[in-house]
Design a protein around this motif. Structure first.
Motif, short mmCIF file in Angstrom:
data_model
loop_
_atom_site.label_atom_id
_atom_site.label_comp_id
_atom_site.label_asym_id
_atom_site.label_seq_id
_atom_site.Cartn_x
_atom_site.Cartn_y
_atom_site.Cartn_z
N GLN A 6 5.17 2.13 1.94
CA GLN A 6 5.33 3.75 1.67
C GLN A 6 4.92 3.92 0.01
O GLN A 6 4.26 4.91 -0.28
N LYS A 11 1.28 3.60 -0.54
CA LYS A 11 0.42 4.77 -0.35
C LYS A 11 0.38 5.47 -1.35
O LYS A 11 -0.83 6.03 -1.68
N ASP A 59 -1.99 5.97 8.56
CA ASP A 59 -1.64 7.07 8.59
C ASP A 59 -0.11 7.59 8.50
O ASP A 59 0.40 7.14 7.52
N GLU A 60 0.54 7.96 9.23
CA GLU A 60 2.03 8.23 9.40
C GLU A 60 2.62 7.19 10.10
O GLU A 60 3.90 7.41 10.36
N LYS A 61 1.94 6.27 11.01
CA LYS A 61 2.78 5.55 11.86
C LYS A 61 2.79 4.24 11.07
O LYS A 61 2.00 3.66 10.57
#
Length: 233
Positions: free
Chosen positions: A198, A201, A22-24
């Motif tokens: 990143q 993604k 997710d964002e971690k």
């Protein structure tokens, strides 16, 4: 929907692994130019254990596709393919130059980056990138391998300041002095899996993945002209 991507890169002197959940992001990185094969798999194990995941829990496996050291790029893609085959994961190749641009944005918040990796043989792997509003990067100068003097001679003046990234700026500082746009030095010398993951993604969201057997490197320099030894022409 949860996003879980593992990324690794060994294309330059830096060896790095990152896991996005997710964002971690869980990261490992070390400048170890001769120890990539020894360090990268333990790094993979460490980030997976830290996150409490296994390879089969992931959505994709990203890798630095080059340009960079021939040996380093081959090591990275070979290990990535082995992991992807074993866990039946799709793969995402990310430009090491673009990853450095992302690194400059992460560390400095800057969105215009001129990248130059020392390619040896008096050349650099070169590219300029501008960050777009959606977080992706557009190529202002297409990726290429070129003598640094040629990069300087062919540069176009503009009113922007471009942050530099990569080992080429120090290795060929005299030849690159003639660049026609303003530059400011960043801390980024190498690509890092933390930035590759990143960028991956965005590619995963677009469906831009390949099967493990179709993953391929980008060397930019397709042929290498070696001087023949006397008597062996």
């Amino acid at each position: 929907m949860s996003t879980k991507i593992l990324a690794l890169d060994t294309a330059t002197e830096n060896c790095s692994v990152a896991l996005l959940v997710d964002e971690k992001v869980y990261v490992r990185s070390e400048v170890a130019p001769r120890d990539h094969t020894k360090k990268v798999l333990p790094m993979v194990d460490e980030v997976l254990k830290e996150a409490g995941l296994t390879l089969t829990d992931l959505d994709a496996l990203a890798f630095g596709r080059g340009p960079g050291s021939f040996t380093g790029v081959r090591i990275g893609i070979g290990i990535a393919q082995g992991l992807a085959f074993g866990a039946d994961l799709p793969m995402i190749g990310i430009s090491t130059l673009e990853a450095m641009a992302q690194g400059v944005y992460r560390q400095h918040g800057e969105s215009q980056v001129a990248c130059a990796i020392d390619a040896r043989m008096s050349e650099v792997y070169w590219g300029r990138f501008s960050r777009q509003e959606d977080g992706t990067w557009a190529q202002t100068d297409a990726e290429c391998v070129t003598p640094p003097q040629t990069a300087a001679d062919n540069s176009q003046a503009d009113e922007s300041t471009w942050f530099t990234a990569g080992t080429g700026w120090d290795a060929y500082s005299e030849q690159l002095e003639g660049i026609k746009f303003a530059t400011e030095k960043s801390k980024v010398l190498f690509p890092d899996a933390e930035d590759i993951v990143q960028l991956a993604k965005f590619e995963l969201a677009k469906g831009n993945t390949v099967d493990a057997e179709d993953a391929s490197p980008v060397y930019l320099r397709d042929t290498v002209a070696w001087k023949k030894l006397p008597g062996r022409e």
